[in-house]
Design an enzyme around this catalytic site. Sequence first.
Site, PDB file in Angstrom:
ATOM      1  NE  ARG A   1     -23.594 -89.141  63.029  1.00 57.85           N
ATOM      2  CZ  ARG A   1     -24.754 -89.681  62.703  1.00 57.85           C
ATOM      3  NH1 ARG A   1     -25.653 -89.914  63.633  1.00 57.85           N
ATOM      4  NH2 ARG A   1     -25.050 -89.964  61.453  1.00 57.85           N
TER       5      ARG A   1
ATOM      6  CB  THR B   1     -17.817 -95.344  66.840  1.00 61.25           C
ATOM      7  OG1 THR B   1     -17.512 -93.943  66.712  1.00 61.25           O
ATOM      8  CG2 THR B   1     -16.560 -96.153  66.620  1.00 61.25           C
TER       9      THR B   1
ATOM     10  CG  ASP C   1     -24.061 -84.910  55.933  1.00 65.33           C
ATOM     11  OD1 ASP C   1     -23.344 -85.838  56.325  1.00 65.33           O
ATOM     12  OD2 ASP C   1     -23.839 -83.708  56.229  1.00 65.33           O
TER      13      ASP C   1
ATOM     14  CG  ASP D   1     -21.904 -83.654  53.136  1.00 63.66           C
ATOM     15  OD1 ASP D   1     -20.905 -83.017  53.508  1.00 63.66           O
ATOM     16  OD2 ASP D   1     -21.946 -84.895  53.078  1.00 63.66           O
TER      17      ASP D   1
HETATM   18  C1  PRP Z   1     -24.151 -83.833  62.103  1.00 64.68           C
HETATM   19  C2  PRP Z   1     -25.115 -82.834  62.732  1.00 64.68           C
HETATM   20  C3  PRP Z   1     -24.904 -83.062  64.200  1.00 64.68           C
HETATM   21  C4  PRP Z   1     -24.644 -84.540  64.256  1.00 64.68           C
HETATM   22  C5  PRP Z   1     -25.890 -85.227  64.727  1.00 64.68           C
HETATM   23  O1  PRP Z   1     -22.871 -83.367  62.129  1.00 64.68           O
HETATM   24  O2  PRP Z   1     -24.875 -81.527  62.312  1.00 64.68           O
HETATM   25  O3  PRP Z   1     -23.825 -82.333  64.754  1.00 64.68           O
HETATM   26  O4  PRP Z   1     -24.323 -84.980  62.927  1.00 64.68           O
HETATM   27  O5  PRP Z   1     -25.676 -86.570  64.932  1.00 64.68           O
HETATM   28  P1  PRP Z   1     -25.751 -87.251  66.362  1.00 64.68           P
HETATM   29  O6  PRP Z   1     -26.939 -86.698  67.048  1.00 64.68           O
HETATM   30  O7  PRP Z   1     -25.881 -88.695  66.049  1.00 64.68           O
HETATM   31  O8  PRP Z   1     -24.479 -86.942  67.094  1.00 64.68           O
HETATM   32  P2  PRP Z   1     -21.651 -84.154  61.456  1.00 64.68           P
HETATM   33  O9  PRP Z   1     -21.017 -85.066  62.441  1.00 64.68           O
HETATM   34  O10 PRP Z   1     -22.121 -84.785  60.173  1.00 64.68           O
HETATM   35  O11 PRP Z   1     -20.584 -83.019  61.183  1.00 64.68           O
HETATM   36  P3  PRP Z   1     -20.652 -81.772  60.194  1.00 64.68           P
HETATM   37  O12 PRP Z   1     -21.664 -80.804  60.771  1.00 64.68           O
HETATM   38  O13 PRP Z   1     -19.273 -81.238  60.249  1.00 64.68           O
HETATM   39  O14 PRP Z   1     -21.053 -82.248  58.825  1.00 64.68           O
HETATM   40  N1  URA Z   2     -26.325 -85.841  60.757  1.00 65.91           N
HETATM   41  C1  URA Z   2     -26.966 -85.340  59.661  1.00 65.91           C
HETATM   42  O1  URA Z   2     -26.472 -84.376  59.051  1.00 65.91           O
HETATM   43  N2  URA Z   2     -28.093 -85.913  59.280  1.00 65.91           N
HETATM   44  C2  URA Z   2     -28.659 -86.944  59.918  1.00 65.91           C
HETATM   45  O2  URA Z   2     -29.730 -87.409  59.506  1.00 65.91           O
HETATM   46  C3  URA Z   2     -27.995 -87.458  61.047  1.00 65.91           C
HETATM   47  C4  URA Z   2     -26.837 -86.879  61.452  1.00 65.91           C
END
Ligand code: PRP
Ligand code: URA
Length: 209
Positions: A104, A108, A200, A203
């Site tokens: 994400r 944006t 997160d 993380d």
């Molecule tokens: C997080 C989560 C989802 C997304 C959700 O991933 O695991 O994939 O955010 O957010 P949304 O519904 O607003 O799209 P992230 O983009 O942080 O990537 P990561 O899993 O690599 O940390």
């Molecule tokens: N992605 C995450 O990992 N946590 C949130 O709360 C939203 C998006």
Amino acid sequence: MGKVHIMDHPLIQHKLTYIRDKNTGTKEFRELVDEVAMLMGYEITRNMELQEVTVETPVATCKSKVISGKKVGLIPILRAGLGMTDGILKLIPAARVGHVGLYRDPDTLEPVEYYVKLPKDIEERKLIVIDPMLATGGSASAAITALKKRGAKNLQLMCLIAAPEGIERVQKDHDDVDIYVAAVDEKLNEKGYIVPGLGDAGDRLFGTK
Ligand code: PRP
Ligand code: URA
């Protein structure tokens, strides 16, 4: 419109509390996500089709049941969906696993696709898209679109925690997809994080922050 199923089994709810807790460290967090994914996998497979077979026990011959119907494909959204994959594979070890890589954009909040690798026969499989967080719904919606573009027809979405905004987005974009969650939280904050959520997910799973 796709239905929303809230998995309120006491073990799922109990473990989710410790997943949310900011004092839960990486190792325990990962273990708990794995356990909850397995329990959710148990619930999501409740309506799998069965067929009758004959089996010989040491005592007699009898009719008994085995799983039949469509084969399963698990589609973790990278990275955080990986944390839920093994838990479900413990229940459905023959499932194939496809990966959709999305992150994400922090400004944006739009999903950016960077990787897609899928089993060849996804159109014949019942696909379970897995990601711990359904926040704005942009990532899940984009992952489902990517799968449909490549032939997927039978899809379900499984997340630990959803925001109302994410549910609405997926229902609007993909009205054929049922959503399975352990909890629906209050809202998103100004950075697009689920409140109260768990922080997160990537993380916390991988210890990157
Ligand atoms: C997080 C989560 C989802 C997304 C959700 O991933 O695991 O994939 O955010 O957010 P949304 O519904 O607003 O799209 P992230 O983009 O942080 O990537 P990561 O899993 O690599 O940390
Ligand atoms: N992605 C995450 O990992 N946590 C949130 O709360 C939203 C998006």
